[in-house]
Design a protein around this motif. Structure first.
Motif, mmCIF file in Angstrom:
data_model
loop_
_atom_site.group_PDB
_atom_site.id
_atom_site.type_symbol
_atom_site.label_atom_id
_atom_site.label_comp_id
_atom_site.label_asym_id
_atom_site.label_seq_id
_atom_site.Cartn_x
_atom_site.Cartn_y
_atom_site.Cartn_z
ATOM 1 N N PRO A 296 21.123 9.708 -1.484
ATOM 2 C CA PRO A 296 21.286 7.880 -0.611
ATOM 3 C C PRO A 296 22.761 7.915 -0.723
ATOM 4 O O PRO A 296 24.057 8.720 -0.557
ATOM 5 C CB PRO A 296 21.635 7.356 -2.560
ATOM 6 N N VAL A 297 22.922 6.885 0.506
ATOM 7 C CA VAL A 297 23.802 6.506 1.155
ATOM 8 C C VAL A 297 24.473 5.720 0.268
ATOM 9 O O VAL A 297 23.958 4.883 0.197
ATOM 10 C CB VAL A 297 23.829 5.704 2.609
ATOM 11 N N SER A 298 25.888 5.931 -0.674
ATOM 12 C CA SER A 298 26.664 5.024 -1.720
ATOM 13 C C SER A 298 28.214 4.756 -1.039
ATOM 14 O O SER A 298 29.050 6.480 -0.407
ATOM 15 C CB SER A 298 25.925 5.745 -3.210
ATOM 16 N N GLU A 299 28.877 4.185 -1.639
ATOM 17 C CA GLU A 299 29.936 4.305 -1.538
ATOM 18 C C GLU A 299 30.627 5.212 -2.307
ATOM 19 O O GLU A 299 32.087 5.786 -2.142
ATOM 20 C CB GLU A 299 30.368 3.103 -1.728
ATOM 21 N N LYS A 300 29.784 6.295 -3.683
ATOM 22 C CA LYS A 300 30.769 6.625 -4.552
ATOM 23 C C LYS A 300 30.707 7.743 -3.174
ATOM 24 O O LYS A 300 31.914 8.768 -4.197
ATOM 25 C CB LYS A 300 29.590 7.120 -5.271
ATOM 26 N N ILE A 301 30.241 8.375 -2.507
ATOM 27 C CA ILE A 301 30.772 9.523 -1.481
ATOM 28 C C ILE A 301 32.239 9.985 -1.596
ATOM 29 O O ILE A 301 33.212 10.719 -1.384
ATOM 30 C CB ILE A 301 29.509 9.781 -0.692
ATOM 31 N N ASN A 302 33.071 8.375 -1.420
ATOM 32 C CA ASN A 302 33.958 7.867 -1.044
ATOM 33 C C ASN A 302 34.897 8.980 -2.182
ATOM 34 O O ASN A 302 36.335 9.912 -1.492
ATOM 35 C CB ASN A 302 34.678 6.986 -0.811
ATOM 36 N N LYS A 303 34.549 9.382 -3.380
ATOM 37 C CA LYS A 303 35.345 8.995 -4.603
ATOM 38 C C LYS A 303 35.211 10.489 -4.682
ATOM 39 O O LYS A 303 36.081 11.212 -5.322
ATOM 40 C CB LYS A 303 34.981 8.838 -5.988
ATOM 41 N N VAL A 304 34.355 11.204 -3.932
ATOM 42 C CA VAL A 304 34.317 12.746 -4.044
ATOM 43 C C VAL A 304 34.753 13.710 -2.620
ATOM 44 O O VAL A 304 34.537 14.940 -2.662
ATOM 45 C CB VAL A 304 33.468 13.352 -4.415
ATOM 46 N N ASN B 116 14.926 8.172 -8.383
ATOM 47 C CA ASN B 116 13.798 8.269 -8.147
ATOM 48 C C ASN B 116 12.784 8.696 -7.095
ATOM 49 O O ASN B 116 11.328 8.487 -6.925
ATOM 50 C CB ASN B 116 13.028 6.829 -9.185
ATOM 51 N N CYS B 117 12.855 9.443 -6.367
ATOM 52 C CA CYS B 117 12.708 10.769 -5.754
ATOM 53 C C CYS B 117 11.993 11.815 -5.965
ATOM 54 O O CYS B 117 14.000 12.556 -5.833
ATOM 55 C CB CYS B 117 13.471 9.844 -3.815
ATOM 56 N N ILE B 118 11.145 12.604 -5.339
ATOM 57 C CA ILE B 118 11.318 13.932 -5.279
ATOM 58 C C ILE B 118 11.320 14.424 -3.490
ATOM 59 O O ILE B 118 10.265 14.094 -2.909
ATOM 60 C CB ILE B 118 10.304 14.175 -6.403
ATOM 61 N N GLU C 47 17.755 9.899 8.646
ATOM 62 C CA GLU C 47 17.267 9.072 8.057
ATOM 63 C C GLU C 47 16.315 8.839 7.207
ATOM 64 O O GLU C 47 15.475 7.971 8.407
ATOM 65 C CB GLU C 47 18.880 8.655 9.408
ATOM 66 N N LEU C 48 16.008 8.788 5.971
ATOM 67 C CA LEU C 48 14.465 8.147 5.809
ATOM 68 C C LEU C 48 15.224 6.068 5.437
ATOM 69 O O LEU C 48 15.933 6.168 5.468
ATOM 70 C CB LEU C 48 14.539 8.561 4.302
ATOM 71 N N LYS C 49 13.573 5.685 4.739
ATOM 72 C CA LYS C 49 14.449 4.515 5.073
ATOM 73 C C LYS C 49 15.069 4.421 3.838
ATOM 74 O O LYS C 49 15.252 4.636 3.065
ATOM 75 C CB LYS C 49 12.255 3.798 4.022
ATOM 76 N N ASN C 50 15.181 3.069 2.827
ATOM 77 C CA ASN C 50 15.701 2.571 1.692
ATOM 78 C C ASN C 50 17.309 3.544 1.823
ATOM 79 O O ASN C 50 17.894 4.214 0.949
ATOM 80 C CB ASN C 50 15.317 2.603 1.043
ATOM 81 N N ASP C 51 17.938 3.531 3.059
ATOM 82 C CA ASP C 51 19.572 4.067 3.259
ATOM 83 C C ASP C 51 19.224 5.803 1.999
ATOM 84 O O ASP C 51 19.937 6.103 1.341
ATOM 85 C CB ASP C 51 20.056 3.576 2.277
ATOM 86 N N MET C 52 18.363 6.555 2.336
ATOM 87 C CA MET C 52 17.932 8.139 1.849
ATOM 88 C C MET C 52 18.277 8.615 3.466
ATOM 89 O O MET C 52 17.825 8.369 3.897
ATOM 90 C CB MET C 52 16.999 8.113 1.186
#
Length: 207
Positions: free
Chosen positions: A110-118, A92-94, A188-193
């Motif tokens: 976004p900073v997410s745990e999903k990054i570890n999978k790739v 939801n960000c452009i 590094e932006l707000k909301n872990d982006m």
């Protein structure tokens, strides 16, 4: 509020804006913002998510004041007649980066745990980034560099090497033994982006 806009970077050489929007249905939006051609393109997308991305991308681009039509290359890179721009969408960000003088590439992640999978798909064998934020920075920077280069034979793991993910550094792109070193910025932006943009360095370019 359906959306809000932030000025992230504004210098003599680059302007980056970020639009956050709340998910809504297309029939609740002011479609008069779009030209007839843009309306047709927007509604041709099969998912509401893609329609919203298209709509709010056009809305954000209007904020730059140029009103210039955005076209796309065969690779999907946005093109305008006067200057250069790069676009990124996520959660939801452009984000749009514009420069009148210098070609650039932009990405938000976004900073997410999903990054570890790739991580095994994008980390160069020499890269040793481990923690979540640094992995996200590495992915974000490489996306920005990839968009800048716009070349089919550039792969994250094989061709793009990052010695550091700190701000204001250089990536190393190795293509058949020829090295190219684009410069990048990371924020590094707000909301872990994370937001990164890449460009070819110039002595006079201070951004």
């Amino acid at each position: 509020m359906k959306y809000w806009i932030e000025d992230i970077v504004e210098t003599a050489f680059v302007h980056i804006k970020l639009l956050h929007y709340n998910p809504s249905l297309m029939h609740n939006l002011d479609m008069e913002l779009l030209s007839e051609t843009e309306k047709a393109t927007c509604m041709a997308y099969g998912s509401e998510k893609r329609r919203l991305e298209f709509y709010y991308t056009r809305k954000l681009w209007r904020e730059f004041g140029d009103g210039e039509k955005v076209k796309y290359s065969k690779s999907g890179k946005p093109i305008i007649d006067n200057g250069y721009l790069s676009i990124s969408h996520s959660h939801n960000c452009i984000a749009i980066a514009y420069s009148a003088q210098y070609e650039l590439g932009l990405d938000i992640e976004p900073v997410s745990e999903k990054i570890n999978k790739v991580r095994h798909k994008f980390l160069h064998p020499k890269e040793t980034f481990i923690d979540l934020k640094n992995l996200t920075k590495a992915w974000c920077i490489k996306e920005a560099v990839y968009k800048l280069m716009d070349m089919d034979d550039v792969f994250f793991m094989d061709n793009i090497y990052l010695d550091s993910v700190q701000n204001d550094q250089f990536a190393i792109i190795d293509i058949a033994g020829i090295e190219i070193k684009p410069q990048f910025k990371i924020m590094e932006l707000k909301n872990d982006m994370m937001l990164a943009w890449a460009f070819h360095p110039h002595p006079e370019l201070k951004i």
